[in-house]
Motif scaffolding. Structure first.
Motif, PDB file in Angstrom:
ATOM      1  N   LEU A   1      63.829  48.697  44.983  1.00  0.00           N
ATOM      2  CA  LEU A   1      63.693  48.848  46.431  1.00  0.00           C
ATOM      3  C   LEU A   1      63.593  47.489  47.102  1.00  0.00           C
ATOM      4  O   LEU A   1      64.302  47.192  48.079  1.00  0.00           O
ATOM      5  CB  LEU A   1      62.455  49.699  46.738  1.00  0.00           C
ATOM      6  N   PHE A   2      62.727  46.646  46.593  1.00  0.00           N
ATOM      7  CA  PHE A   2      62.475  45.328  47.175  1.00  0.00           C
ATOM      8  C   PHE A   2      63.741  44.470  47.156  1.00  0.00           C
ATOM      9  O   PHE A   2      64.173  43.932  48.184  1.00  0.00           O
ATOM     10  CB  PHE A   2      61.351  44.650  46.383  1.00  0.00           C
ATOM     11  N   HIS A   3      64.349  44.335  45.986  1.00  0.00           N
ATOM     12  CA  HIS A   3      65.515  43.451  45.863  1.00  0.00           C
ATOM     13  C   HIS A   3      66.721  43.998  46.620  1.00  0.00           C
ATOM     14  O   HIS A   3      67.507  43.219  47.180  1.00  0.00           O
ATOM     15  CB  HIS A   3      65.855  43.234  44.390  1.00  0.00           C
ATOM     16  N   SER A   4      66.878  45.325  46.665  1.00  0.00           N
ATOM     17  CA  SER A   4      67.999  45.900  47.402  1.00  0.00           C
ATOM     18  C   SER A   4      67.886  45.589  48.891  1.00  0.00           C
ATOM     19  O   SER A   4      68.865  45.212  49.547  1.00  0.00           O
ATOM     20  CB  SER A   4      68.062  47.413  47.189  1.00  0.00           C
TER      21      SER A   4
ATOM     22  N   ALA B   1      71.738  48.964  58.722  1.00  0.00           N
ATOM     23  CA  ALA B   1      72.150  48.376  57.447  1.00  0.00           C
ATOM     24  C   ALA B   1      71.892  49.324  56.282  1.00  0.00           C
ATOM     25  O   ALA B   1      72.603  49.282  55.271  1.00  0.00           O
ATOM     26  CB  ALA B   1      71.409  47.056  57.198  1.00  0.00           C
ATOM     27  N   MET B   2      70.878  50.183  56.417  1.00  0.00           N
ATOM     28  CA  MET B   2      70.495  51.059  55.312  1.00  0.00           C
ATOM     29  C   MET B   2      69.714  52.236  55.854  1.00  0.00           C
ATOM     30  O   MET B   2      68.990  52.122  56.841  1.00  0.00           O
ATOM     31  CB  MET B   2      69.640  50.294  54.291  1.00  0.00           C
ATOM     32  N   VAL B   3      69.873  53.385  55.181  1.00  0.00           N
ATOM     33  CA  VAL B   3      69.006  54.543  55.390  1.00  0.00           C
ATOM     34  C   VAL B   3      68.362  54.867  54.049  1.00  0.00           C
ATOM     35  O   VAL B   3      69.048  55.001  53.030  1.00  0.00           O
ATOM     36  CB  VAL B   3      69.781  55.760  55.916  1.00  0.00           C
ATOM     37  N   ILE B   4      67.037  54.985  54.055  1.00  0.00           N
ATOM     38  CA  ILE B   4      66.284  55.318  52.852  1.00  0.00           C
ATOM     39  C   ILE B   4      65.936  56.803  52.884  1.00  0.00           C
ATOM     40  O   ILE B   4      65.432  57.306  53.896  1.00  0.00           O
ATOM     41  CB  ILE B   4      64.997  54.478  52.749  1.00  0.00           C
ATOM     42  N   VAL B   5      66.223  57.500  51.802  1.00  0.00           N
ATOM     43  CA  VAL B   5      65.805  58.895  51.656  1.00  0.00           C
ATOM     44  C   VAL B   5      65.035  59.033  50.353  1.00  0.00           C
ATOM     45  O   VAL B   5      65.250  58.272  49.406  1.00  0.00           O
ATOM     46  CB  VAL B   5      67.004  59.871  51.688  1.00  0.00           C
TER      47      VAL B   5
ATOM     48  N   LEU C   1      69.885  54.213  50.362  1.00  0.00           N
ATOM     49  CA  LEU C   1      68.999  54.013  49.217  1.00  0.00           C
ATOM     50  C   LEU C   1      68.296  55.334  48.962  1.00  0.00           C
ATOM     51  O   LEU C   1      67.506  55.789  49.789  1.00  0.00           O
ATOM     52  CB  LEU C   1      67.987  52.895  49.476  1.00  0.00           C
ATOM     53  N   SER C   2      68.626  55.955  47.840  1.00  0.00           N
ATOM     54  CA  SER C   2      68.094  57.266  47.490  1.00  0.00           C
ATOM     55  C   SER C   2      67.009  57.107  46.430  1.00  0.00           C
ATOM     56  O   SER C   2      67.299  56.838  45.258  1.00  0.00           O
ATOM     57  CB  SER C   2      69.213  58.178  46.983  1.00  0.00           C
TER      58      SER C   2
ATOM     59  N   GLU D   1      80.172  54.463  46.430  1.00  0.00           N
ATOM     60  CA  GLU D   1      80.402  53.051  46.748  1.00  0.00           C
ATOM     61  C   GLU D   1      79.407  52.488  47.750  1.00  0.00           C
ATOM     62  O   GLU D   1      79.416  51.282  48.015  1.00  0.00           O
ATOM     63  CB  GLU D   1      81.826  52.855  47.273  1.00  0.00           C
ATOM     64  N   ARG D   2      78.534  53.339  48.304  1.00  0.00           N
ATOM     65  CA  ARG D   2      77.568  52.852  49.290  1.00  0.00           C
ATOM     66  C   ARG D   2      76.156  53.365  49.021  1.00  0.00           C
ATOM     67  O   ARG D   2      75.321  53.366  49.921  1.00  0.00           O
ATOM     68  CB  ARG D   2      78.017  53.246  50.697  1.00  0.00           C
TER      69      ARG D   2
END
Length: 401
Positions: free
Chosen positions: A97-100, A159-163, A194-195, A219-220
């Motif tokens: 999570l952190f590095h992503s 830039a990102m959605v976290i689920v 980010l799942s 791919e994403r």
């Protein structure tokens, strides 16, 4: 450092330890950790790895056999062909999570995250310099995000959605419709998904659904998973991420900078967990199912509390608005403190799971039922006594010494 958050669960756990040091018996529902031992075969694999001197550096992305096993597991469980070069092993799921986030998000970017949710999401988003955008999970929607709420929170700066499904702290599972809309919007607005699937094996109804498996998502998408919850390996610190090869190289380079690598012998233990007998994991989930049913039934019998039945993980997230009002408290945070000091019960309030986002009129607490049925029954007894007007004796001694 001012933007770096923490996990309230560990702070409350320290309070519990202090109360118990003083001789008070606490029923703790605060920590999200299986109370089962790591399976014997997994422990033996780790010990044997040490005896073979598997105690030196490994590649930053992890040992090849474990990456191959993870790739095979993703292909089997998500139906997505995966190459070992798309896998990064880390000391826990948190580093992925952190590095992503560090690799993808920065100033000027927005990152959408579930709210309530795992508090480290919001913390790391802020640390990366991005703007956190809370995605509300509402009781009336069974704590799944809705396609409508998501659509209003993404755009060109996303830039990102976290689920996170199954979800901490509610135990909810994202609906197929919500996941399909997530992938559609990701393709339209070109953002990462980010799942967080750390509870994917702790599921009580149906099959696990991952956005990673939907057309156009691989791919994403970054899948975050690990061994802590499924195999009771929290202290081993071993997790993994699955992502497109280029990003995997970037994340592995960040692992090189931050951790060098994951402990080699824990990787061999994780390999044994993933490829060995799955019966201990199955039995653990069945035990959690029985505990879930007991705690949900018990909570719904207490005045001022209503509780949905979670579909996964090992948490319940009851609505305690009525109890808060009946006891003349201002918030679930005050209820958390009162339960600890007056009833000897440790829970976490809604405020431990992200900045409230429009649900301030409703009050919630999280209870982890990763504890014995005997402890659950005792905790329910104390909660009911408190709800029915029981008060602490002088010195806060409202429970057995």
């Amino acid at each position: 450092m001012a933007v770096v958050g923490t996990e309230t669960a560990f702070e409350v756990l320290a309070r519990v330890a202090e109360e118990e040091r003083r001789g008070r018996r606490i029923v703790s529902f605060c920590i999200g950790e299986p109370d089962f031992p790591t399976p014997e075969a997994v422990k033996e694999a780790g010990i044997e790895a040490i005896r073979r001197n598997e105690t030196h550096y490994s590649p930053s992305a992890g040992i090849r056999p474990l990456r191959e096993a993870v790739a095979a597991e993703i292909a089997r469980t998500r139906g997505v062909p995966t190459d070992p070069e798309e896998v990064v092993i880390a000391p826990g799921a948190k580093p992925i999570l952190f590095h992503s986030l560090m690799a993808i998000a920065g100033p000027g970017d927005e990152v959408v995250y579930p709210n309530p949710g795992f508090p480290i999401y919001e913390s790391v988003i802020r640390l990366a310099g991005a703007t956190p955008v809370p995605l509300p999970l509402r009781e009336e929607a069974a704590f799944s995000f809705t396609a409508e709420d998501l659509a209003t929170r993404v755009g060109p700066r996303t830039a990102m959605v976290i689920v996170n499904s199954p979800h901490n702290p509610t135990g909810s599972v994202a609906s197929p419709e919500a996941l399909a809309e997530l992938v559609r919007l990701a393709r339209r607005h070109d953002f990462w998904i980010l799942s967080d699937e750390i509870y994917s094996r702790i599921l009580y109804e149906g099959e696990h659904r991952s956005p990673h498996a939907l057309p156009g998502a691989k791919e994403r998408t970054i899948v975050v998973d690990g061994f802590s919850k499924t195999y009771a390996m929290t202290g081993w610190r071993i997790g993994y991420g699955v992502m497109p090869r280029t990003l995997a190289g970037d994340v592995a380079r960040l692992v090189t900078n931050a951790e060098s690598c994951t402990a080699t012998f824990t990787q061999h233990a994780a390999l044994a967990a993933l490829t060995g007998d799955q019966e201990p994991a199955r039995r653990m989930v069945e035990a959690f199912r029985a505990r879930r049913d007991r705690i949900v039934e018990g909570l719904n019998a207490i005045p001022g509390i209503r509780c949905l039945r979670p579909q996964g993980a090992f948490y319940v997230f009851p609505n305690v608005t009525g109890l808060v009002q009946a006891r003349g408290l201002a918030s679930a945070r005050e209820l958390q403190e009162a339960l600890l000091t007056e009833a000897g019960v440790a829970v976490l309030s809604r405020s431990a799971f992200g900045t409230p986002a429009g649900d301030e009129d409703q009050q919630y607490v999280r209870l982890s039922y990763a504890t014995s049925l005997e402890q659950i029954d005792e905790g329910l007894r104390r909660l009911e006594a408190y709800a029915r007007g029981g008060a602490g004796r002088p010195g806060g001694r409202a429970w057995p010494e």
